[in-house]
Design an enzyme around this catalytic site. Structure first.
Site, PDB file in Angstrom:
ATOM      1  N   ASP A 162       0.838  -1.196   0.000  1.00 40.32           N
ATOM      2  CA  ASP A 162       0.000   0.000   0.000  1.00 40.32           C
ATOM      3  C   ASP A 162       0.879   1.254   0.000  1.00 40.32           C
ATOM      4  OD1 ASP A 162      -2.321   1.531   0.209  1.00 40.32           O
ATOM      5  OD2 ASP A 162      -2.313   1.441   2.401  1.00 40.32           O
ATOM      6  N   ASP A 189      -0.323   4.950   1.276  1.00 39.23           N
ATOM      7  CA  ASP A 189      -0.508   5.866   2.415  1.00 39.23           C
ATOM      8  C   ASP A 189      -0.323   5.156   3.750  1.00 39.23           C
ATOM      9  OD1 ASP A 189      -1.087   7.849   0.585  1.00 39.23           O
ATOM     10  OD2 ASP A 189      -3.195   7.247   0.498  1.00 39.23           O
TER      11      ASP A 189
END
Lengths: 172, 172
Positions: free
Chosen positions: A7, A9
């Protein structure tokens, strides 16, 4: 070669730090704000502006100048020697994030080519390992690694990694 | 509910038509140009500009005003009743395509929410059916449906659909 999806963020890009900077600029929220376990940024800002984060996140540029999470570049580069590494971000929620995230990746992770970057909604990816936050683990059949962020500190049902050094220790 | 992933260019968005329009505007290539089986647009334009397509495709706006492939909206809406439908485009190759494709989807397929749109490189998606062009079938373990486009007309090893009416006949 096993596949890993990572991922963006709070895993490789410091979105939380960016929120704090903007709340600091506009509402004097302290730059060294510590988010309590289980909380989101909006729990720690004045009540009358606690939905302001949604405006911030939709502004062009929000995702462009985030700090890189420490050690993520070095460890991900090393992971590429042993794994097929993808960056998979649920960017589709925010129209203006797309080109910012694209440019941010080109600046900070130039060793990840376009074939290995994915902006999506639901993460219906066929990978062996997913380094992410909890909501993207729903329905995932591989090995989930929960990357620590204040909001997920109370979650106990997933294997957790607190730093990129710990990821290196587990996977390299 | 089975999952379907559907490509954009030449499947729901008429990218070839857009190329022909631009070559017509700049080099008088006829608007009713027929691409021969197995050929790409660059086989049918003056030799000195046959790489111009790469400039066109990188221009902001290229992907924004494409025609919708006939019947795709109606059939995909009907497919949503029986399947979990994703639009999956290898958009990451072209930086400027990202926001154009996002806006194009919002205009022409507003019934597909952000959770079901994916811009990627390699299509490492966990789906049962993939409606796409050949290169994205590599490594795909589900049912591939090759959507006809001039460049793939000589391919015989995949189940083929020529129109969205045919997709409806097969899947609805």
């Amino acid at each position: 070669m096993k596949r890993i999806a990572i991922d963006m963020d709070e895993v490789i890009a410091d979105a939380l730090g960016k929120f704090i900077k903007l709340y600091n600029r506009d509402y004097s929220v302290p730059l060294d704000l510590k988010i309590e376990a289980g909380n989101e940024i909006y729990h720690h800002v004045p009540q009358e502006v606690n939905q302001k984060w949604f405006e911030y996140i939709n502004e062009p540029g929000f995702f462009r100048d985030m700090e890189v999470i420490p050690d993520s570049q070095r460890v991900i580069k090393a992971l590429q020697e042993k794994y097929d590494v993808y960056i998979v971000s649920a960017a589709m929620e925010f129209r203006n994030s797309l080109v910012d995230k694209y440019d941010w990746m080109a600046e900070h992770f130039p060793f990840i080519d376009w074939q290995h970057i994915m902006f999506c909604g639901n993460k219906i990816v066929e990978v062996d390992i997913l380094i992410d936050r909890i909501k993207n683990f729903v329905g995932f059949k591989g090995r989930p690694l929960l990357f620590t962020s204040p909001h997920n500190l109370l979650i106990t049902q997933y294997e957790r990694v607190n730093t990129w050094e710990e990821v290196a220790g587990l996977l390299l």
